[in-house]
Design a protein around this motif. Sequence first.
Motif, PDB file in Angstrom:
ATOM      1  N   VAL A  25      -6.744   0.291   1.446  1.00  0.00           N
ATOM      2  CA  VAL A  25      -7.737   1.339   1.258  1.00  0.00           C
ATOM      3  C   VAL A  25      -9.228   0.745   1.600  1.00  0.00           C
ATOM      4  CG1 VAL A  25      -9.166   2.932  -0.421  1.00  0.00           C
ATOM      5  CG2 VAL A  25      -6.576   2.472  -0.524  1.00  0.00           C
ATOM      6  N   ALA A  26      -9.386  -0.282   1.163  1.00  0.00           N
ATOM      7  CA  ALA A  26     -10.983  -0.864   1.377  1.00  0.00           C
ATOM      8  C   ALA A  26     -10.997  -1.083   3.078  1.00  0.00           C
ATOM      9  CB  ALA A  26     -11.043  -2.346   0.948  1.00  0.00           C
ATOM     10  N   ALA A  27      -9.961  -1.613   3.829  1.00  0.00           N
ATOM     11  CA  ALA A  27      -9.927  -1.806   5.237  1.00  0.00           C
ATOM     12  C   ALA A  27     -10.111  -0.451   5.901  1.00  0.00           C
ATOM     13  CB  ALA A  27      -8.735  -2.444   5.878  1.00  0.00           C
ATOM     14  N   ALA A  28      -9.540   0.599   5.275  1.00  0.00           N
ATOM     15  CA  ALA A  28      -9.870   2.128   5.997  1.00  0.00           C
ATOM     16  C   ALA A  28     -11.314   2.572   5.851  1.00  0.00           C
ATOM     17  CB  ALA A  28      -8.719   2.991   5.430  1.00  0.00           C
ATOM     18  N   LEU A  29     -11.693   2.325   4.672  1.00  0.00           N
ATOM     19  CA  LEU A  29     -13.209   2.820   4.446  1.00  0.00           C
ATOM     20  C   LEU A  29     -14.404   1.877   5.270  1.00  0.00           C
ATOM     21  CD1 LEU A  29     -13.032   3.143   0.543  1.00  0.00           C
ATOM     22  CD2 LEU A  29     -13.024   4.798   2.181  1.00  0.00           C
ATOM     23  N   THR A  87       0.980  -6.291  -6.022  1.00  0.00           N
ATOM     24  CA  THR A  87       1.066  -5.046  -5.176  1.00  0.00           C
ATOM     25  C   THR A  87      -0.126  -4.127  -5.062  1.00  0.00           C
ATOM     26  OG1 THR A  87       3.420  -5.251  -5.651  1.00  0.00           O
ATOM     27  CG2 THR A  87       2.559  -3.179  -4.757  1.00  0.00           C
ATOM     28  N   ALA A  88      -0.742  -3.747  -6.320  1.00  0.00           N
ATOM     29  CA  ALA A  88      -1.925  -2.863  -6.320  1.00  0.00           C
ATOM     30  C   ALA A  88      -3.075  -3.570  -5.667  1.00  0.00           C
ATOM     31  CB  ALA A  88      -2.370  -2.876  -7.857  1.00  0.00           C
ATOM     32  N   ALA A 138      -2.556 -14.148  -4.375  1.00  0.00           N
ATOM     33  CA  ALA A 138      -1.295 -14.961  -4.463  1.00  0.00           C
ATOM     34  C   ALA A 138      -1.449 -15.861  -5.494  1.00  0.00           C
ATOM     35  CB  ALA A 138      -0.863 -15.475  -3.260  1.00  0.00           C
ATOM     36  N   GLY A 139      -2.722 -16.649  -5.785  1.00  0.00           N
ATOM     37  CA  GLY A 139      -2.983 -17.787  -6.566  1.00  0.00           C
ATOM     38  C   GLY A 139      -3.113 -17.119  -8.077  1.00  0.00           C
ATOM     39  N   ARG A 140      -3.897 -16.124  -7.978  1.00  0.00           N
ATOM     40  CA  ARG A 140      -4.263 -15.433  -9.286  1.00  0.00           C
ATOM     41  C   ARG A 140      -3.118 -14.862  -9.955  1.00  0.00           C
ATOM     42  NH1 ARG A 140      -4.760 -13.513 -13.177  1.00  0.00           N
ATOM     43  NH2 ARG A 140      -6.745 -12.547 -14.268  1.00  0.00           N
ATOM     44  N   PHE A 141      -2.187 -14.130  -9.055  1.00  0.00           N
ATOM     45  CA  PHE A 141      -1.241 -13.405  -9.818  1.00  0.00           C
ATOM     46  C   PHE A 141       0.254 -14.293  -9.606  1.00  0.00           C
ATOM     47  CE2 PHE A 141      -4.292 -10.110  -8.601  1.00  0.00           C
ATOM     48  CZ  PHE A 141      -4.490  -9.711 -10.074  1.00  0.00           C
TER      49      PHE A 141
END
Length: 382
Positions: free
Chosen positions: A114-118, A106-107, A90-93
């Motif tokens: 995806v990282a959480a699922a992996l 959003t990306a 949020a701070g970066r974008f």
Amino acid sequence: MQKYSERKNSAIDKTANPESGNVQPKPRRRRTAVNRGLDENGNGKRKPRRQARRSRSGGFKNTFLLTGIEILGLSVAAVCAVIMLLGYSAGRFSGTSFFGHLLPFTAGVLVLIVAAALFLLGWWKLRQWLRRYSEFLTPALSLSLALLTPWLVTHDQFTLAYGNFRTLVGGKEEAGRMTISHQVYAAYRRHDAAQLQKMVNRAQEYRQAIEDAARSFAVDAHLLHGIAATESSFIPRDSHDGGRGLFQITRVPETVIAQARKRLNVEKISLDDPRHNAFVAAATFKHYLAEMKDDLFLGLLAYNIGPANGGLRFIMQQYGATDFTTIQPYLQTLPRDYPIRVLAYSLAFRLWQQEGRLLAYEEGNNAIRIQRIGIPGLRAGL
């Protein structure tokens, strides 16, 4: 001799042949020590069924407890990771451009999913491998991840990410709070350090009375210190507008006086007594804070205005104002910066209590450190 042998063979044949109709029952097997549940020496006994059920029940409870610890540890670590990553993103974008800000954010959220699922898939496989050696390894590893949280929370980068995360989720309300918070930090920064230190030293004489009043009426003691600093700079006196004592008490509702008298267990209030003055101030602030539905800024403003012109609630109803921002254009000659000054002094007293000194806002990492400590009453810290 021959007849006896024939009779014996005939008996054996009848016993062995079921078609003869004269089958003798098998001899009863003699119960041995093992069959009776004893060991070879006749000492041991077989475990009763009830005891076996208890053993299985205890094993189930242990498994349930260990699984709960594992889930709890992973949940704590996951919450911190989500706050950190979303706050950083949020701070970066931050911005309104679709390709430069909205789409990358959003990306980033998609990558986080995806990282959480992996991670969960990898954890499941690691869990199966560790349980071959001991069922305590996975809960211990999960708990270790959770114990890293206190270290992460005190880190400056997490403080910045957490602030961005609050703004992301809080929306308009959080943005308004952040705007006013930075006004408070700016007011604190403008104070002369030497003069501020002198006032803090003068306040020590009245510290116990203020803390007792704050505890009695369930308000923040630092806020009461800030009110006294704004009203009298801890130099009790009678002013030309009718204010008296440490908190410059003027006209207050009769119910407030009754509450202060009850808490002090006295028949008459003396505003020249700093302790009585502090209790009346705490009761008055609590009264206006409840009247403004626990809105800190409006509560402080109502305390300052008092019953003049019908009080703040009447003024807000007259002009259709709903919050601290919308009421400011209608205050005219009334001090609209009063809450900012009170909170700046309150921040100074909180820093003095927690750090033992007044931090210079512009030095080193003091700005982030002060923001992490937070402004009294605003719940800005962690």
